[in-house]
Design a protein around this motif. Structure first.
Motif, mmCIF file in Angstrom:
data_model
loop_
_atom_site.group_PDB
_atom_site.id
_atom_site.type_symbol
_atom_site.label_atom_id
_atom_site.label_comp_id
_atom_site.label_asym_id
_atom_site.label_seq_id
_atom_site.Cartn_x
_atom_site.Cartn_y
_atom_site.Cartn_z
ATOM 1 N N GLY A 185 11.207 28.366 65.095
ATOM 2 C CA GLY A 185 12.485 28.809 64.560
ATOM 3 C C GLY A 185 13.161 29.918 65.318
ATOM 4 O O GLY A 185 14.284 30.289 64.996
ATOM 5 N N ARG A 186 12.501 30.437 66.333
ATOM 6 C CA ARG A 186 13.043 31.626 66.970
ATOM 7 C C ARG A 186 13.858 31.323 68.219
ATOM 8 O O ARG A 186 14.505 32.215 68.763
ATOM 9 N N GLY B 250 16.647 29.093 70.618
ATOM 10 C CA GLY B 250 17.786 28.197 70.615
ATOM 11 C C GLY B 250 17.395 26.833 71.158
ATOM 12 O O GLY B 250 16.398 26.688 71.845
ATOM 13 N N TYR B 251 18.181 25.851 70.827
ATOM 14 C CA TYR B 251 17.918 24.504 71.298
ATOM 15 C C TYR B 251 18.696 24.246 72.581
ATOM 16 O O TYR B 251 19.755 24.826 72.818
ATOM 17 N N THR B 252 18.186 23.313 73.389
ATOM 18 C CA THR B 252 18.914 22.826 74.550
ATOM 19 C C THR B 252 19.402 21.426 74.230
ATOM 20 O O THR B 252 18.596 20.541 73.938
ATOM 21 N N PHE B 253 20.705 21.260 74.268
ATOM 22 C CA PHE B 253 21.309 19.982 73.918
ATOM 23 C C PHE B 253 21.651 19.176 75.159
ATOM 24 O O PHE B 253 21.994 19.733 76.210
ATOM 25 N N TYR C 146 17.758 33.490 60.409
ATOM 26 C CA TYR C 146 17.817 33.407 61.863
ATOM 27 C C TYR C 146 19.225 32.869 62.159
ATOM 28 O O TYR C 146 19.626 31.845 61.606
ATOM 29 N N PHE D 66 22.442 31.913 65.010
ATOM 30 C CA PHE D 66 22.673 31.449 66.368
ATOM 31 C C PHE D 66 24.164 31.187 66.583
ATOM 32 O O PHE D 66 24.892 30.856 65.653
ATOM 33 N N TYR E 290 26.486 28.803 69.365
ATOM 34 C CA TYR E 290 26.517 27.818 70.428
ATOM 35 C C TYR E 290 27.967 27.610 70.846
ATOM 36 O O TYR E 290 28.896 27.773 70.055
ATOM 37 N N PHE F 275 23.477 26.996 74.053
ATOM 38 C CA PHE F 275 23.027 28.176 73.324
ATOM 39 C C PHE F 275 23.635 29.437 73.933
ATOM 40 O O PHE F 275 23.600 29.624 75.145
ATOM 41 N N LYS G 292 21.262 34.702 69.816
ATOM 42 C CA LYS G 292 20.583 34.573 68.533
ATOM 43 C C LYS G 292 20.274 35.938 67.951
ATOM 44 O O LYS G 292 20.125 36.929 68.682
ATOM 45 N N ILE H 103 17.295 37.348 65.446
ATOM 46 C CA ILE H 103 16.071 37.058 64.707
ATOM 47 C C ILE H 103 15.687 38.277 63.885
ATOM 48 O O ILE H 103 15.486 38.208 62.679
#
Lengths: 115, 116
Positions: free
Chosen positions: A100-101, A103-106, B32, B34, B36, B46, B49, B51
């Motif tokens: 959960g910590r 970011g995602y890579t899309f 959390y 974020f 984008y 991204f 973020k 946290i």
């Protein structure tokens, strides 16, 4: 490092036809996601994989959608049969094991148009 | 249930001026958060973020965001906008620990238009 690769970029099909999307995540990313983004909306999760296991598919319309991630790397998302309302951008994303910590890579997504 | 709101469909700002893109959230525990960015015909990238720790977080391309727990906000900011910043911006939230996996919820996006 290559990013998340998706193909095809665009797909136009007639309703009731089948369609498949392919995703190759970043090497070493155990977690893979399929999202659907409707026009003017944010992405919505369809399914999440941890390695080859689908650990969250609660939002996947299972009557017509299916997904697989053989060997825990590449993944395919299939729709059969497609409906007009399935027109959207299908996004694949990956991350390291999801605590959960991060970011995602899309990927760039597949824009599906059902006519 | 967790949610995130982006109250502005579009934000227009002159090049060189400061920009703010607003985001508020709702979670039952610790969030959390974020941000984008999505350029035309591209996937989401991204940016940054939150946290834990400092309420002001810095991210890519000179962007920063301020976490405000009392106002449940996480507004995206940049001191001086560039024309190349024009894009769609998405705020996202998930509930942090304790507990197991929680999915990420995205806002509907805010279109930023930087005017030369």
């Amino acid at each position: 490092e290559a990013g998340v690769v998706q193909s095809p970029r665009y797909k136009i099909i007639e309703k009731k036809q089948p369609v498949a999307f392919w995703c190759n995540p970043i090497s070493g990313h155990n977690t893979l996601y399929w999202y659907r983004q409707n026009l003017g909306q944010g992405p919505e999760l369809l399914i999440r994989y941890e390695n080859e296991e689908a650990v969250d598919d609660s939002q996947l319309p299972k009557d017509r959608f299916s997904a697989e991630r053989l060997k825990g790397v590449d993944s395919t998302l299939k729709i059969q049969p497609a409906e007009l309302g399935d027109s959207a951008v299908y996004l694949c994303a990956s991350s390291t094991r999801d605590r959960g910590r991060d970011g995602y890579t899309f990927g760039s997504g597949t824009r599906l148009t059902v006519v | 249930a967790q949610s995130v709101a982006q109250p502005e469909d579009q934000v227009n700002v002159a090049e060189g001026n400061p920009l703010t893109v607003k985001c508020t959230y709702s979670v039952s525990g610790n969030p959390y958060l974020f941000w984008y960015v999505q350029y035309p015909n591209r996937g989401l990238q991204f940016l940054l973020k939150y946290i834990t720790g400092d309420n002001l977080v810095k991210g890519s391309y000179g962007f920063e965001a301020e976490f405000n727990k009392s106002q449940t906000s996480f507004h995206l900011k940049k001191p001086s906008a560039l024309v190349s910043d024009s894009a769609l911006y998405f705020c996202a939230v998930r509930e942090g620990p304790p507990g197991g996996y929680q999915k990420v919820t995205f806002g509907i996006g805010t279109k930023l238009q930087v005017i030369p």
